[in-house]
Write an enzyme that holds these catalytic residues in place. Structure first.
Site, PDB file in Angstrom:
ATOM      1  N   LYS C 624     -14.924  12.102 -31.200  1.00 19.80           N
ATOM      2  CA  LYS C 624     -15.528  13.437 -31.261  1.00 19.80           C
ATOM      3  C   LYS C 624     -16.320  13.755 -29.989  1.00 19.80           C
ATOM      4  O   LYS C 624     -16.090  14.771 -29.342  1.00 19.80           O
ATOM      5  CB  LYS C 624     -16.463  13.477 -32.473  1.00 19.80           C
ATOM      6  CG  LYS C 624     -16.405  14.768 -33.231  1.00 19.80           C
ATOM      7  CD  LYS C 624     -17.211  14.679 -34.513  1.00 19.80           C
ATOM      8  CE  LYS C 624     -16.314  14.921 -35.701  1.00 19.80           C
ATOM      9  NZ  LYS C 624     -17.055  15.182 -36.938  1.00 19.80           N
ATOM     10  N   THR C 625     -17.247  12.864 -29.643  1.00 25.33           N
ATOM     11  CA  THR C 625     -18.088  13.160 -28.483  1.00 25.33           C
ATOM     12  C   THR C 625     -17.287  13.044 -27.186  1.00 25.33           C
ATOM     13  O   THR C 625     -17.539  13.771 -26.235  1.00 25.33           O
ATOM     14  CB  THR C 625     -19.310  12.225 -28.423  1.00 25.33           C
ATOM     15  OG1 THR C 625     -18.854  10.872 -28.530  1.00 25.33           O
ATOM     16  CG2 THR C 625     -20.262  12.502 -29.562  1.00 25.33           C
ATOM     17  N   GLN C 629     -16.779  15.918 -24.393  1.00 22.86           N
ATOM     18  CA  GLN C 629     -17.084  15.731 -22.977  1.00 22.86           C
ATOM     19  C   GLN C 629     -15.895  16.109 -22.092  1.00 22.86           C
ATOM     20  O   GLN C 629     -16.053  16.672 -21.020  1.00 22.86           O
ATOM     21  CB  GLN C 629     -17.483  14.277 -22.730  1.00 22.86           C
ATOM     22  CG  GLN C 629     -18.492  14.157 -21.628  1.00 22.86           C
ATOM     23  CD  GLN C 629     -18.869  12.714 -21.342  1.00 22.86           C
ATOM     24  OE1 GLN C 629     -18.457  11.807 -22.053  1.00 22.86           O
ATOM     25  NE2 GLN C 629     -19.642  12.507 -20.316  1.00 22.86           N
ATOM     26  N   GLU C 696     -17.411  12.170 -15.342  1.00 22.84           N
ATOM     27  CA  GLU C 696     -17.037  12.740 -14.042  1.00 22.84           C
ATOM     28  C   GLU C 696     -15.547  13.073 -13.981  1.00 22.84           C
ATOM     29  O   GLU C 696     -15.160  14.179 -13.608  1.00 22.84           O
ATOM     30  CB  GLU C 696     -17.364  11.766 -12.896  1.00 22.84           C
ATOM     31  CG  GLU C 696     -18.725  11.085 -12.971  1.00 22.84           C
ATOM     32  CD  GLU C 696     -19.884  12.001 -12.595  1.00 22.84           C
ATOM     33  OE1 GLU C 696     -19.668  13.205 -12.391  1.00 22.84           O
ATOM     34  OE2 GLU C 696     -21.018  11.494 -12.539  1.00 22.84           O
TER      35      GLU C 696
END
Lengths: 212, 326, 734
Positions: C624-625, C629, C696
């Site tokens: 999920k996270t 991201q 990144e």
């Protein structure tokens, strides 16, 4: 106690002078017809500023999250700064302070507005709902639950504004499909880029049909 | 922000009276532009007259026209059923502006009075003849991507930022105002002005006058109208160029037409020559192209905004094409 | 898949209820309000500064300028002024080094009074000629005098020039600004000589060190709290002058001071992605084998700090190429110092490299993905090491399928949907996997909770959630019984959050500490009567119980174990760091962004019809996270590609669009359909979990993907970002 200010030449400038200067400039001196000794006393006890502050404020009666507040505020105080700095309701966020990001979105009389562009004094007798007013203790509003489940946020800073906007978006009838939601949620910037999940959350609440 | 006094006006007459007594007082309605300008120290009134208590919020459908109160909110007008049905161009233009939150706050009168978004106007460190007369124009020779290609002057090349006003200019609206000398009406296309040597004046409203309503005459453009807004992102951005089109079509024949542009001048820019050209012609790509070329004939770029000339031409064609195929 | 691989964000409740407390929101009795007044010139000296009106304005408590400041002791210790890591020393003297440089601090009793008083400050200057335009300051170009600043050559220098097919092109990216939604903000206070700050920092320990250095106090005496950050994207990697100013003001008044930057100041005072001009030279055989690659970058820095980033680095290793040269130069300009912005130099570099790869593929008439596969690097030729793992090909495949790459035609402008020109493009991204020494304390409490402590921040990626997931996995505790304490000093020392290294560093430390804690609990339990004659090796921890593997009727709960031993906690504090083994490998994350655009060439309108972002980030700890991201990095890259640029009026050296209305970042309506895809295969080397980092690389490669798609749709190659509509439509001369 007066704060001493020192400039480059080490001249000491006492704060009480500036207050006296202020009271002269503000016209209070003549208006209140204070005799010099009482003025000095007033100055030392900061009464001058207190009187000035009182005269520069206006009464405001406002209901926030169901609680009635009777306040005295400066006319220049925005609803956002009133919430955050005077009432400690910091759930409503300041992202730009110029109506360009949506982080400060609250509901006033049932409609979403930007609290940063709203002078608090103009919300006399208004009913304001902020993010703090949505949940009842641990019981979350369906939109809050949907934001958690669909991960509609990352840093969380735009989130209160997104949630307030999302609820309004459904209530206004602007959540009929993803494209419409995207358009009507475009006044809320999310720099973490959680847009996809925000739309998911709003779709889920809309389709869930719960009372919001 | 400087502190100020604020009073509530109970009638439009008292609002005007109150304002006329002050040297530096302003009306405030939605506040979405004024509060921003006060925060930026672009303007610093001593007194505000809150006019929200006035009875100027109604949208009334009268015979052969609609009257919109100056305090009607942008959302209220944009989503009004009859406006959507009879004046969809106005509804589309309003919905293209700002965000729903701002439209919920902003009034029709305030929308007309919103000031330019020129960055030199907003930044008090910069020269700007509109903000400080005779201080120079930063945008000429500077950053002018957003700026005017029509009707600009040596002292100002700023554009009017409203979407709503472009639709109102196209729809032959009339503005009703009330001032110390009484009431008067102003043709919408005469309401905003070109900068000339006095860019500090955005419009012909006298300093103490209050806008009370706007009227739009009934028209036959409802079916074939379109508001095309071109901007740097898909929503929540000011127009680089916008085009308001209303076509009255009989089969493929253009009975009547209204055309106006936004983002190109100090005022909403009505394209009367192109309208004249199109009237009586048949819908075709060539006709639209000719009309667009005619409309953009006098356009002049200032460097960064040169692209608006091609963009404007193409946008007119696109808007006409979309409107005619509805 | 583990039980925790899809848990909700553990700080979700706090964030959706508005109860998460960001720096300036801490209830602080007696707090007063401060703001900074900026210079109106870009270079010169302050001749006079009139603060009288402000000082006499109602409620004003202090106005501090270079004339009356009590200079922090650290100002004297500064080495030479070009020493990297020496930010602007606020109020040090009368010099003005950039527009909006703070020249005064105004403190008053209320927010409104402070704002008004600040507007009364006026300064006169001795102006000097400023230089803010990179293209006009090329004569000041210089090398960064560190090892990283050296030129790189492999094989023949500029060998691309001898190739059968040569491509040379120049690419430009403008200044971009992080602009997290939360403004930079701080509450500063002093308890005697001990400073405490609630501030927007990505690195608690780094901020402590900076403050200790400036004020000459021991690091241990500095308290830093950054529990919640409303995003940062790199701008929180420095301790900025505004933070020092708040401390100076607080010290002077001996009261807590709250200072929040205006959005305008976010563009001028807290760093940015530097304006960079890149020259690419690529050479290949007609069959599509890269034979030479030269990548040169010239980027801006400030006049007082040398800033550099990894703009040219990716070109050294991402493709199999024998002859590679890279050069990096900086040009000092009269601005604030840049700072790494999400994706940092790699995002800038990938725009040039991946655009050039696309251009060369067209020149060779080879599908851009085929071209990349032909030049797939089987090992890292820069370091001459094997990859720890590399699933880049899976990213290509996964993206091609999802975006519908088969519908792409190599001939630009040859696919249409209605009136819209359709274009497909892709861009590759990569970022190194780093692991920084990290300490974590793990402790079992008598209430049945597991507490994990580390001073690392969570600026939004879900660090706390990741820590919870790993802690729960190792100990078998339910996620809701894991309590995270983080983001402030006084906790075991964590790394700065940046460079995609947090999960690798902190996750490993959580992993290690929890394993040691479980061992410790088992050892303690083995001494308990219930396990008489059962060796510790036969015990295990499951669901809060220590159980004999052979006889499950023999068990003791952790709660009982603690109470029987009269322990308030059972704790392990441990520092983890990278292994020697890992140094033998080249460890990188990889990403590939795919974009399908619809373009109206007459209006220049570019619609993002579909965006697919694929990544090989090793193990995905939390789907999920991680997805969040990746979505977010892609949106950041979309901003870079289509709209973000800080415009400067070089006549004044002042920004033109330093606000959210004129500096456009993507809004919800900008992306029509978005997907993410993870290969999700464990890296055997990187760290115990096998993760490789995501934050990144989630952004790197998106901007060229858009540029390449726009070319495929229109035949128009845009080499200077952002790709605004005026670059698509043909412009006419006046």
């Amino acid at each position: 106690m007066a704060v001493k200010k020192t400039n480059k030449n080490n001249e000491v400038h006492d704060d009480s002078n500036s207050r006296r200067d202020f009271i002269k400039k503000s016209g209070l001196f003549t208006a209140l017809a204070l005799a010099p000794p009482s003025l000095v006393m007033a100055s030392e006890s900061k009464w001058d500023e207190k009187i000035a502050s009182y005269l520069e404020t206006v009464p405001l009666s406002i209901e926030i999250n169901g609680t009635k507040h009777n306040l005295n505020i400066e006319p220049r105080t925005t609803l956002l700064d009133l919430l955050r700095e005077q009432l400690q309701l910091t759930g409503t966020k300041k992202g730009c302070d110029h109506g360009q990001c949506g982080a400060c979105t609250v509901h006033v009389n049932g409609e979403r507005i930007l609290s940063c562009l709203s002078l608090a004094t103009m919300q006399q007798n208004a009913q304001v709902v902020t993010i703090e007013g949505l949940s009842k203790g641990k019981k979350l509003h369906p939109m809050q639950e949907a934001f958690i489940k669909n991960d509609g946020f990352q840093c969380g800073y735009c989130t209160p504004g997104q949630i307030m906007s999302g609820i309004a978006c459904i209530k206004e009838g602007h959540a009929n499909n993803r494209d419409e939601i995207k358009e009507y949620m475009s006044g809320n910037i999310c720099r973490c880029g959680a847009y996809h999940n925000i739309v998911d959350a709003i779709m889920e609440v809309k389709e869930g049909g719960k009372l919001i | 922000m400087k502190n100020f006094q604020i009073i509530k006006a109970l009638t439009s007459a008292s609002a005007v009276t109150n304002l006329s007594k002050e040297t530096d007082a302003k009306f405030i309605a939605g506040g979405t532009n004024l509060v921003d300008l006060m925060k930026k120290n672009v303007t610093a009134p001593d007194k505000l007259v809150d006019i929200n208590t006035l009875d100027l919020k109604k949208i009334e459908f009268l015979s052969k026209k609609v009257s919109i109160g100056a305090l009607a909110k942008n959302t209220q007008v944009a989503e009004d059923k009859v406006i959507k049905e009879k004046f969809p161009l106005l509804s589309l233009a309003l919905a293209a502006g700002a965000s729903q939150q701002i439209r919920n706050m902003a009034s029709v009168g305030g929308n007309m009075l919103q000031r330019t978004r020129c960055p030199y106007f907003y930044n008090t460190d910069m020269p700007c003849n509109k903000r400080v007369p005779k201080s120079g124009c930063g945008a000429i020779g500077g950053s002018n991507r957003m700026h005017a290609v029509f009707g600009a002057s040596e002292s100002c090349i700023a554009v009017h930022p409203s979407d709503m006003c472009v639709a109102l200019a196209a729809l032959d609206a009339t503005v009703f105002v009330e001032g110390p000398k009484g009431k008067r009406k102003i043709e919408f296309t005469d309401f905003h002005r070109l900068p000339g040597n006095t860019p500090e004046k955005d419009n012909v409203l006298d300093a103490k006058e209050l806008i009370t309503s706007v009227e739009i005459p009934e028209n036959n453009f409802a079916k074939n109208s379109h508001y095309l807004k071109i901007r740097d992102r898909s929503s929540y951005a000011f127009a680089l160029v916008s085009v308001a089109v209303g076509l009255d079509l009989k089969n493929n024949l253009i009975n009547d037409v209204r055309l106006a542009m936004g983002g190109v001048a100090h005022k909403p820019w009505r394209l009367t020559e192109a309208e004249k050209f199109l009237k009586g012609k048949t819908v075709s790509e060539t006709t639209f192209k000719q009309a667009a070329d005619l409309a953009m004939k006098e356009a002049k770029g200032y460097g960064e905004n040169n692209f608006k000339i091609t963009l404007g031409t193409n946008a007119i064609i696109e808007a006409l094409t979309i409107a005619s195929s509805k | 898949m583990s039980k925790t691989s899809n848990i909700n964000r553990v700080d979700g409740f706090a964030k959706v209820t508005g109860s998460a407390t960001y720096s300036a929101e801490y209830k602080t009795p007696g707090v007063v309000y401060a703001c900074l007044v900026g210079s109106t010139i870009a270079k010169g000296r302050i001749k006079t500064i009139d603060t009288k009106k402000a000082e006499w304005a109602p409620g004003v408590l202090a106005v501090i300028t270079h004339l009356n400041v009590d200079k922090p002791v650290g100002y004297q210790k500064a080495k030479d002024k070009h020493n990297f890591g020496q930010p602007l020393q606020i109020f040090k003297d009368d010099s003005v080094l950039y527009y909006d440089q703070p020249i005064a601090l105004v403190i008053a009793d209320t927010f409104e009074r402070m704002q008004y008083a600040a507007s009364l400050i006026k300064a006169d200057y001795l102006k000097e000629e400023h230089s803010t335009e990179l293209k006009k300051a090329a004569d000041k170009e210089k090398k960064v005098e560190t090892e990283k600043g050296n030129d790189y050559h492999r094989g023949e220098q500029d060998g691309y020039k001898n190739a059968e097919v040569v491509l040379e092109a120049e690419y430009t990216i403008p200044t971009e600004v992080h602009n997290p939604m939360e403004l930079a903000n701080i509450i500063a206070k002093w308890d005697g000589n001990k400073p405490t700050v609630f501030t927007k920092s990505q690195g608690v320990e780094g901020t402590r060190k900076s403050i200790a250095g400036v004020f000459g106090v021991p690091i241990e005496d500095v308290s830093v709290n950054s529990e919640y950050l409303g995003g940062a994207f790199g701008m929180g990697l420095h301790t900025w002058p505004y933070e020092i100013a708040a401390l100076i003001g607080s010290k002077k008044l001996n009261r807590p001071v709250k200072l929040v930057l205006h959005r305008e100041q976010m563009f001028t005072n807290v760093g940015f992605r530097p304006y960079t001009i890149q020259k690419m030279g690529l050479g290949a055989t007609k069959a599509g084998k890269l034979t030479g690659l030269t990548h040169e970058a010239v980027a801006m820095t400030s006049s007082y700090e040398d800033f550099m980033e990894g703009t040219v680095n990716m070109s050294r290793f991402i493709y199999d190429c024998a002859n590679v040269s890279t050069r990096y130069r900086i040009v000092p300009l009269d601005t604030c110092t840049p700072i790494w912005m999400r994706g940092p130099g790699e995002a800038t570099g990938s725009f040039a490299l991946e655009s050039a790869m696309d251009e060369l593929a067209y020149k060779l008439n080879i599908d851009p993905i085929e071209f990349r596969k032909l030049n797939y690097a089987e090992k890292d030729l820069e370091q001459n090491k094997p990859w720890s793992s590399k699933y880049l090909l899976e990213c290509y495949e996964g993206g091609m399928e999802r975006i519908g790459w088969k519908n792409r035609k190599n001939e630009p402008g040859s696919v249409k949907e209605g009136d819209w020109l359709v274009g497909y493009g892709m861009g590759t991204g990569t970022f190194g996997c780093y692991r920084n020494p990290t300490s974590v304390k793990a402790k079992f409490l008598p209430d049945g909770n597991l507490v994990l402590q580390c001073s690392v921040n969570d600026m939004g990626p879900g660090t706390a959630t990741m820590m919870t997931a790993i802690g729960a996995d190792i100990t078998g505790f339910p996620a809701e019984n894991v309590i995270i304490e983080m983001g402030k000093s006084g906790l075991p020392k964590g790394p700065t959050q940046g460079g995609s290294a947090t999960t690798s560093s902190v996750g490993s430390a959580v992993n290690d500490a929890c394993k040691l804690l479980v061992e410790k609990a088992i050892k303690l339990a083995s001494e308990n009567a219930v396990f008489k004659n059962i060796p510790a090796a036969d015990l295990e921890l499951a669901e809060g119980m220590i159980v004999s593997k052979k006889n499950s009727s023999k068990s003791i709960s952790l709660i009982s174990l603690l109470s029987e031993n009269k322990l308030e906690e059972l704790a392990v504090e441990n520092q983890s760091k990278g292994t020697e083994e890992a140094k033998k490998y080249s460890i990188y994350s990889f990403s590939v962004h795919f974009v399908k655009v619809l373009v109206n060439p007459n209006l220049g309108k570019i619609r993002l019809a579909h965006v697919v972002s694929c990544a090989d980030i090793g193990t995905v700890i939390n789907q999920k996270t991680s997805a969040g991201q990746m979505f977010g990095g892609a949106v950041g890259g979309i901003g870079m590609g289509l709209m973000e640029a800080l415009e400067i009026d070089h006549r004044f050296g002042r920004p033109i669009n330093n606000n959210f209305a004129d500096y456009h970042v993507p809004v919800n309506a900008d992306i029509e359909k978005q997907e993410v895809f993870f290969v999700n295969k464990k890296d055997p080397i990187s760290n115990p979990m096998g993760t490789k980092g995501l934050g990144e690389t989630a952004l790197v490669g998106m901007a060229p993907a858009i540029a390449n798609a726009v070319f495929n749709a229109t035949g128009k190659r845009v080499r200077d970002l952002p790709i605004t509509l005026d670059k698509i439509i043909e412009t006419v001369k006046v």
